[in-house]
Design a protein around this motif. Sequence first.
Motif, PDB file in Angstrom:
ATOM      1  N   MET A  67       0.797  -1.110   0.172  1.00  0.00           N
ATOM      2  CA  MET A  67      -0.001   0.020  -0.108  1.00  0.00           C
ATOM      3  C   MET A  67       0.826   1.275   0.071  1.00  0.00           C
ATOM      4  O   MET A  67       1.671   1.622   0.784  1.00  0.00           O
ATOM      5  CB  MET A  67      -0.846   0.021   1.246  1.00  0.00           C
ATOM      6  CG  MET A  67      -1.826   0.963   1.196  1.00  0.00           C
ATOM      7  SD  MET A  67      -3.039   0.899   2.768  1.00  0.00           S
ATOM      8  CE  MET A  67      -4.580   0.142   2.002  1.00  0.00           C
ATOM      9  N   ASN A  68       0.879   2.197  -1.015  1.00  0.00           N
ATOM     10  CA  ASN A  68       1.655   3.231  -0.968  1.00  0.00           C
ATOM     11  C   ASN A  68       0.884   4.361  -0.431  1.00  0.00           C
ATOM     12  O   ASN A  68      -0.027   4.340   0.017  1.00  0.00           O
ATOM     13  CB  ASN A  68       1.744   3.498  -2.614  1.00  0.00           C
ATOM     14  CG  ASN A  68       0.741   3.868  -3.603  1.00  0.00           C
ATOM     15  OD1 ASN A  68      -0.268   4.136  -2.813  1.00  0.00           O
ATOM     16  ND2 ASN A  68       1.037   3.737  -4.560  1.00  0.00           N
ATOM     17  N   TYR A  75      -9.579  13.418  -1.699  1.00  0.00           N
ATOM     18  CA  TYR A  75      -9.610  12.436  -2.410  1.00  0.00           C
ATOM     19  C   TYR A  75      -9.173  12.994  -3.954  1.00  0.00           C
ATOM     20  O   TYR A  75      -8.491  12.407  -4.672  1.00  0.00           O
ATOM     21  CB  TYR A  75     -10.841  11.789  -2.666  1.00  0.00           C
ATOM     22  CG  TYR A  75     -11.079  10.728  -3.831  1.00  0.00           C
ATOM     23  CD1 TYR A  75     -10.460   9.500  -3.407  1.00  0.00           C
ATOM     24  CD2 TYR A  75     -11.726  11.021  -4.964  1.00  0.00           C
ATOM     25  CE1 TYR A  75     -10.491   8.524  -4.392  1.00  0.00           C
ATOM     26  CE2 TYR A  75     -11.467  10.136  -5.863  1.00  0.00           C
ATOM     27  CZ  TYR A  75     -11.192   8.754  -5.621  1.00  0.00           C
ATOM     28  OH  TYR A  75     -11.141   7.933  -6.559  1.00  0.00           O
ATOM     29  N   PHE A  76      -9.752  14.041  -4.253  1.00  0.00           N
ATOM     30  CA  PHE A  76      -9.796  14.670  -5.699  1.00  0.00           C
ATOM     31  C   PHE A  76      -8.193  15.184  -5.733  1.00  0.00           C
ATOM     32  O   PHE A  76      -7.605  15.249  -6.842  1.00  0.00           O
ATOM     33  CB  PHE A  76     -10.840  15.721  -5.813  1.00  0.00           C
ATOM     34  CG  PHE A  76     -12.086  15.172  -6.321  1.00  0.00           C
ATOM     35  CD1 PHE A  76     -12.007  14.294  -7.227  1.00  0.00           C
ATOM     36  CD2 PHE A  76     -13.323  15.676  -5.769  1.00  0.00           C
ATOM     37  CE1 PHE A  76     -13.373  13.758  -7.701  1.00  0.00           C
ATOM     38  CE2 PHE A  76     -14.170  14.925  -6.028  1.00  0.00           C
ATOM     39  CZ  PHE A  76     -14.382  13.959  -7.004  1.00  0.00           C
ATOM     40  N   TRP A  77      -7.654  15.976  -4.915  1.00  0.00           N
ATOM     41  CA  TRP A  77      -6.537  16.274  -4.552  1.00  0.00           C
ATOM     42  C   TRP A  77      -5.255  15.071  -4.733  1.00  0.00           C
ATOM     43  O   TRP A  77      -4.230  15.454  -5.757  1.00  0.00           O
ATOM     44  CB  TRP A  77      -6.124  17.139  -3.391  1.00  0.00           C
ATOM     45  CG  TRP A  77      -4.789  17.826  -3.125  1.00  0.00           C
ATOM     46  CD1 TRP A  77      -3.990  18.179  -4.148  1.00  0.00           C
ATOM     47  CD2 TRP A  77      -4.315  18.129  -1.960  1.00  0.00           C
ATOM     48  NE1 TRP A  77      -3.089  19.139  -3.869  1.00  0.00           N
ATOM     49  CE2 TRP A  77      -3.150  18.865  -2.276  1.00  0.00           C
ATOM     50  CE3 TRP A  77      -4.622  17.968  -0.794  1.00  0.00           C
ATOM     51  CZ2 TRP A  77      -2.215  19.392  -1.425  1.00  0.00           C
ATOM     52  CZ3 TRP A  77      -3.609  18.619   0.346  1.00  0.00           C
ATOM     53  CH2 TRP A  77      -2.365  19.144  -0.167  1.00  0.00           C
ATOM     54  N   VAL A  78      -5.798  14.067  -4.255  1.00  0.00           N
ATOM     55  CA  VAL A  78      -4.615  13.087  -4.288  1.00  0.00           C
ATOM     56  C   VAL A  78      -4.762  12.196  -5.379  1.00  0.00           C
ATOM     57  O   VAL A  78      -3.900  11.930  -6.327  1.00  0.00           O
ATOM     58  CB  VAL A  78      -4.677  11.983  -2.960  1.00  0.00           C
ATOM     59  CG1 VAL A  78      -3.909  10.736  -3.157  1.00  0.00           C
ATOM     60  CG2 VAL A  78      -4.201  12.845  -1.654  1.00  0.00           C
ATOM     61  N   HIS A  79      -6.041  11.885  -5.824  1.00  0.00           N
ATOM     62  CA  HIS A  79      -6.268  10.757  -6.728  1.00  0.00           C
ATOM     63  C   HIS A  79      -6.012  11.541  -8.144  1.00  0.00           C
ATOM     64  O   HIS A  79      -5.526  10.961  -9.223  1.00  0.00           O
ATOM     65  CB  HIS A  79      -7.709  10.305  -6.706  1.00  0.00           C
ATOM     66  CG  HIS A  79      -7.925   9.291  -7.525  1.00  0.00           C
ATOM     67  ND1 HIS A  79      -8.534   9.516  -8.876  1.00  0.00           N
ATOM     68  CD2 HIS A  79      -7.881   7.933  -7.573  1.00  0.00           C
ATOM     69  CE1 HIS A  79      -8.614   8.496  -9.466  1.00  0.00           C
ATOM     70  NE2 HIS A  79      -8.157   7.278  -8.738  1.00  0.00           N
ATOM     71  N   MET A 101      -3.167   5.297   1.078  1.00  0.00           N
ATOM     72  CA  MET A 101      -3.290   5.618   2.499  1.00  0.00           C
ATOM     73  C   MET A 101      -3.942   6.734   2.552  1.00  0.00           C
ATOM     74  O   MET A 101      -5.001   7.182   3.248  1.00  0.00           O
ATOM     75  CB  MET A 101      -2.231   5.630   3.197  1.00  0.00           C
ATOM     76  CG  MET A 101      -1.321   4.239   3.336  1.00  0.00           C
ATOM     77  SD  MET A 101       0.205   4.315   4.006  1.00  0.00           S
ATOM     78  CE  MET A 101       0.000   5.154   5.469  1.00  0.00           C
ATOM     79  N   ILE A 102      -3.789   7.938   1.790  1.00  0.00           N
ATOM     80  CA  ILE A 102      -4.446   9.295   1.669  1.00  0.00           C
ATOM     81  C   ILE A 102      -5.915   8.935   1.212  1.00  0.00           C
ATOM     82  O   ILE A 102      -6.815   9.672   1.805  1.00  0.00           O
ATOM     83  CB  ILE A 102      -3.735  10.296   0.835  1.00  0.00           C
ATOM     84  CG1 ILE A 102      -2.398  10.437   1.986  1.00  0.00           C
ATOM     85  CG2 ILE A 102      -4.417  11.565   0.875  1.00  0.00           C
ATOM     86  CD1 ILE A 102      -1.414  11.473   1.318  1.00  0.00           C
ATOM     87  N   GLU A 103      -5.943   8.342   0.167  1.00  0.00           N
ATOM     88  CA  GLU A 103      -7.480   7.924  -0.277  1.00  0.00           C
ATOM     89  C   GLU A 103      -8.390   7.104   0.839  1.00  0.00           C
ATOM     90  O   GLU A 103      -9.318   7.717   0.895  1.00  0.00           O
ATOM     91  CB  GLU A 103      -7.270   7.078  -1.465  1.00  0.00           C
ATOM     92  CG  GLU A 103      -6.865   7.890  -2.846  1.00  0.00           C
ATOM     93  CD  GLU A 103      -6.839   7.035  -3.853  1.00  0.00           C
ATOM     94  OE1 GLU A 103      -7.175   5.969  -3.898  1.00  0.00           O
ATOM     95  OE2 GLU A 103      -6.225   7.338  -4.882  1.00  0.00           O
ATOM     96  N   TRP A 104      -7.683   6.280   1.453  1.00  0.00           N
ATOM     97  CA  TRP A 104      -8.337   5.718   2.597  1.00  0.00           C
ATOM     98  C   TRP A 104      -8.699   6.669   3.760  1.00  0.00           C
ATOM     99  O   TRP A 104     -10.030   6.495   4.314  1.00  0.00           O
ATOM    100  CB  TRP A 104      -7.673   4.391   3.015  1.00  0.00           C
ATOM    101  CG  TRP A 104      -8.001   3.359   2.348  1.00  0.00           C
ATOM    102  CD1 TRP A 104      -7.054   2.789   1.390  1.00  0.00           C
ATOM    103  CD2 TRP A 104      -9.247   2.436   2.419  1.00  0.00           C
ATOM    104  NE1 TRP A 104      -7.768   1.535   0.881  1.00  0.00           N
ATOM    105  CE2 TRP A 104      -8.717   1.437   1.260  1.00  0.00           C
ATOM    106  CE3 TRP A 104     -10.380   2.656   3.017  1.00  0.00           C
ATOM    107  CZ2 TRP A 104     -10.041   0.442   1.137  1.00  0.00           C
ATOM    108  CZ3 TRP A 104     -11.266   1.762   2.756  1.00  0.00           C
ATOM    109  CH2 TRP A 104     -11.250   0.672   1.777  1.00  0.00           C
TER     110      TRP A 104
END
Length: 122
Positions: free
Chosen positions: A1-2, A60-64, A6-9
């Motif tokens: 898991m990168n 989520y939108f920022w990371v993904h 982890m930030i998405e979770w």
Amino acid sequence: MNVNQMIEWAAVILILIGSIVSVISAFGMIRLPDVYTRSHAATKSSTLSVLTCLLGAFIYFWVHDGFVSVRLILGILFVFVTAPVAGHLICRAAYRSHVPLAKDSGEDELKSKLFPEEHTIK
């Protein structure tokens, strides 16, 4: 898991917490006895639930997608500023319209200050 996963979770958990708090707020709106406590449930917990959901979506939108959504930031600021003010004004209007407090409430100390003519007549 990168790190991105982890930030998405973390964003998913924020959205889940926001939805749970929203359900608790809805139960408070149904179960509480008067307009003042219902307004408290509507403004405090609903504001928290909307803010956590919007923050989770923003993260989520920022990371993904690598997309910083100005609309979500403005939505967070708008809800943070307007919801407590609206709740306060609703309670103020209800109090000045003589909506009674719940029977289990304590003493109404504001009544003698705002409506002194009612206390002198009795």
